[in-house]
Design a protein around this motif. Structure first.
Motif, PDB file in Angstrom:
ATOM      1  N   ARG A   1       6.273  10.220  31.188  1.00 20.69           N
ATOM      2  CA  ARG A   1       6.626   9.239  30.162  1.00 20.69           C
ATOM      3  C   ARG A   1       5.483   9.098  29.168  1.00 20.69           C
ATOM      4  NH1 ARG A   1       5.934   7.743  35.343  1.00 20.69           N
ATOM      5  NH2 ARG A   1       5.531   5.509  35.038  1.00 20.69           N
ATOM      6  N   ILE A   2       5.828   8.845  27.930  1.00 17.51           N
ATOM      7  CA  ILE A   2       4.866   8.483  26.907  1.00 17.51           C
ATOM      8  C   ILE A   2       5.105   7.003  26.617  1.00 17.51           C
ATOM      9  CG2 ILE A   2       6.336   9.140  24.939  1.00 17.51           C
ATOM     10  CD1 ILE A   2       3.727  10.384  23.707  1.00 17.51           C
TER      11      ILE A   2
ATOM     12  N   LYS B   1       2.140   8.777  31.507  1.00 19.87           N
ATOM     13  CA  LYS B   1       2.226   8.532  32.941  1.00 19.87           C
ATOM     14  C   LYS B   1       3.200   9.534  33.555  1.00 19.87           C
ATOM     15  CE  LYS B   1       1.153   3.572  32.836  1.00 19.87           C
ATOM     16  NZ  LYS B   1       1.589   2.203  33.254  1.00 19.87           N
ATOM     17  N   TRP B   2       2.995   9.871  34.828  1.00 19.93           N
ATOM     18  CA  TRP B   2       3.881  10.806  35.523  1.00 19.93           C
ATOM     19  C   TRP B   2       3.788  10.576  37.021  1.00 19.93           C
ATOM     20  CZ3 TRP B   2      -0.473  11.960  32.727  1.00 19.93           C
ATOM     21  CH2 TRP B   2      -1.585  12.460  33.418  1.00 19.93           C
ATOM     22  N   ASP B   3       4.737  11.128  37.753  1.00 20.41           N
ATOM     23  CA  ASP B   3       4.743  11.017  39.215  1.00 20.41           C
ATOM     24  C   ASP B   3       3.796  12.046  39.822  1.00 20.41           C
ATOM     25  OD1 ASP B   3       6.657   9.108  38.848  1.00 20.41           O
ATOM     26  OD2 ASP B   3       8.330  10.330  39.571  1.00 20.41           O
TER      27      ASP B   3
ATOM     28  N   ASN C   1      -7.218  14.659  38.938  1.00 18.09           N
ATOM     29  CA  ASN C   1      -6.085  14.344  39.816  1.00 18.09           C
ATOM     30  C   ASN C   1      -5.714  12.877  39.667  1.00 18.09           C
ATOM     31  OD1 ASN C   1      -4.069  14.457  41.673  1.00 18.09           O
ATOM     32  ND2 ASN C   1      -5.355  14.987  43.409  1.00 18.09           N
ATOM     33  N   ARG C   2      -5.083  12.569  38.573  1.00 20.28           N
ATOM     34  CA  ARG C   2      -4.623  11.213  38.284  1.00 20.28           C
ATOM     35  C   ARG C   2      -3.195  11.307  37.756  1.00 20.28           C
ATOM     36  NH1 ARG C   2      -8.005   9.279  33.064  1.00 20.28           N
ATOM     37  NH2 ARG C   2      -9.788  10.175  34.174  1.00 20.28           N
ATOM     38  N   THR C   3      -2.495  10.189  37.668  1.00 17.60           N
ATOM     39  CA  THR C   3      -1.121  10.194  37.182  1.00 17.60           C
ATOM     40  C   THR C   3      -0.945   9.344  35.928  1.00 17.60           C
ATOM     41  OG1 THR C   3      -0.539   8.410  38.705  1.00 17.60           O
ATOM     42  CG2 THR C   3      -0.152  10.675  39.458  1.00 17.60           C
ATOM     43  N   THR C   4      -2.033   9.046  35.270  1.00 15.95           N
ATOM     44  CA  THR C   4      -1.963   8.386  33.972  1.00 15.95           C
ATOM     45  C   THR C   4      -3.189   8.792  33.158  1.00 15.95           C
ATOM     46  OG1 THR C   4      -1.730   6.258  32.809  1.00 15.95           O
ATOM     47  CG2 THR C   4      -3.148   6.298  34.760  1.00 15.95           C
TER      48      THR C   4
END
Length: 473
Positions: A390-391, A403-405, A435-438
């Motif tokens: 998502r943006i 952001k992402w899963d 290694n992050r999701t945002t």
């Protein structure tokens, strides 16, 4: 190759789907974050030694043998004999099935081969190419992945084994089908032969289907069943007419293969249609990835990206997958000779018509097969494409937050954010984010550029890029 009726404007609109990134660490003019920039095919990824070794085992002579065998059956028209051992589509079906079984025997049980029979009802169309109920049979060789977290992620490579004469439902005339689509079937089978002994994280399905020339019947059934069974197909490569580098006037393009891919999805609903309108009609597909990993000296081929689903008034088996929501692309030679497609063999005023093996270039066919194989090997060893990207558009700001899963692979290293100007068809910058999701790109506005996210593992394999959709959180 199936000739289609005229498409509506909505179905032929395509976004940019050929991408490129490479070069040195740089700053974008203005206040962009540190990133990698350049131009040309995207992130030309290095070719691992084991992949080069596998490609070296693929042989043009094997492709030639397969095509000559398919041609020897006289016709493979979908309505031709299914019981004659020497002529007709049934003889071709049995040859492909038993040959793939032989390849699977070398896999240590990891590759299995099945027939997928079904009854195709008679067509109700006034231009019916299926005049009566007919049994059709897809052939599917499945090479199961080794990684538990990836084995249910599937990639498909295909060619269609039916052929036709000038008359589309003439089951009696000779229809050699050397190029359309013996070339695609032979490429698929050579890939299966070599890759059967290799190990990959994810699963690869090598398939061949009938009924393509009538109305994509075989692929439509396969894709429909896959959707019903919730099979996670993350990419499909269709090979249809990939066996000649020579055009009708003797033009040569021996080291180029066209790759057709859509931008606007075939399947639209109110949610994704609105998202596409908001971001400018852009999306992503496996096409960029092919250029990244297989446009290099390991294949000897340049991938010519064509930013539409298929050629005008025509289409192939990738459309069946697109219609079921699966990402899919089509390889086709760069300069088609229409005297050798959909033509009953004959000589008219000194001109030879017909899809004959003598018009093939088996070395070209082999190089296109290598493009496919190298793409599949990278896809199957890379992490999955990040999901739910998502943006964030919850507030007015000149920063951009993505952001992402989280991916589930145990060998995941992290992620990279990529971006490019909206006027550029190629990705031009990459930002390693760990290694992050945002991630928030300071001073780089989502209103001005396109963004994407991809995963990278500890061996350096990268996933295809996921294009984000606007969201509030």
């Amino acid at each position: 190759m199936r000739r289609l009726r005229p498409l509506t404007v909505a179905t032929v609109v395509a976004g940019f789907v050929a991408g490129a990134i490479g070069g040195a660490i740089a700053l974008h003019p203005g206040s962009a974050p540190a990133s990698q920039s350049g131009s040309g095919p995207a992130f030309h990824q290095p070719v691992p030694a084991q992949f080069r070794a596998a490609l070296s085992q693929m042989k043009a002579s094997n492709i030639e043998t397969t095509i000559n065998k398919l041609v020897s059956f006289g016709t493979r028209q979908t309505l031709s004999s299914q019981t004659d051992p020497n002529r007709g589509i049934g003889a071709a079906r049995d040859y492909i099935f038993h040959t793939l079984q032989g390849y699977a025997a070398a896999s240590g049980g990891r590759m299995t081969v099945q027939e997928q029979p079904f009854i195709q009802p008679a067509s109700k169309d006034p231009d019916a190419r299926m005049p009566h109920d007919t049994k059709l049979t897809n052939i599917v060789a499945t090479l199961n992945g080794d990684q538990a977290q990836s084995v249910k992620r599937v990639y498909v490579v295909s060619g269609h084994y039916d052929s036709r004469c000038t008359g589309p439902i003439d089951a009696k005339c000779d229809a050699p089908g050397a190029n359309d689509d013996g070339s695609g079937v032979a490429a698929m089978m050579e890939m299966a032969r070599v890759m059967a002994t290799q190990h990959f994280d994810a699963t690869i399905k090598f398939i061949t289907v009938p009924g393509e020339e009538e109305d994509l019947y075989g692929s439509a059934h396969f894709a429909k069943v896959a959707k019903q069974q919730h099979i996670n197909i993350e990419g499909m490569l269709n090979n249809d007419i990939i066996g000649s580098d020579t055009g009708p006037n003797g033009e040569k393009a021996p080291f180029t293969i066209r790759l057709f891919s859509e931008g606007i999805p075939t399947v639209l609903n109110s949610d994704n249609e609105s998202n596409l309108q908001n971001v400018g009609g852009e999306s992503d597909s496996p096409a960029r990835y092919v250029s990244e990993v297989a446009d290099n000296n390991a294949t000897g081929m340049h991938v010519e990206q064509v930013f539409r689903r298929d050629r005008y008034l025509r289409g192939g088996d990738q459309i069946s997958f697109l219609q079921n929501g699966y990402p899919a692309v089509r390889f086709t030679e760069p300069i088609e000779n229409f005297n050798h497609e959909h033509q009953t063999p004959r000589v008219v005023k000194g001109v030879q018509f017909g899809d004959l093996a003598k018009f093939m270039d088996f070395g070209f066919n082999d190089r296109v097969a290598k493009v496919n194989a190298l793409t599949l090997m990278n896809l199957a060893d890379a992490p999955a494409t990040p999901a739910n990207v998502r943006i964030i558009a919850a507030a007015l700001t000149n920063d951009t937050t993505l952001k992402w899963d989280a991916n589930t692979e145990p060998d995941l290293k992290g992620y990279e954010v990529v971006w490019r100007d909206t006027t550029d068809p190629f990705w031009t910058h990459v930002i390693p984010v760990g290694n992050r999701t945002t991630y928030t790109a300071k001073g780089l506005s989502k209103d001005n550029v396109y963004f994407g996210v991809r995963a990278i593992d500890k061996s350096g394999f990268r996933s295809p890029v996921a294009f984000p959709v606007p969201a509030t959180k």
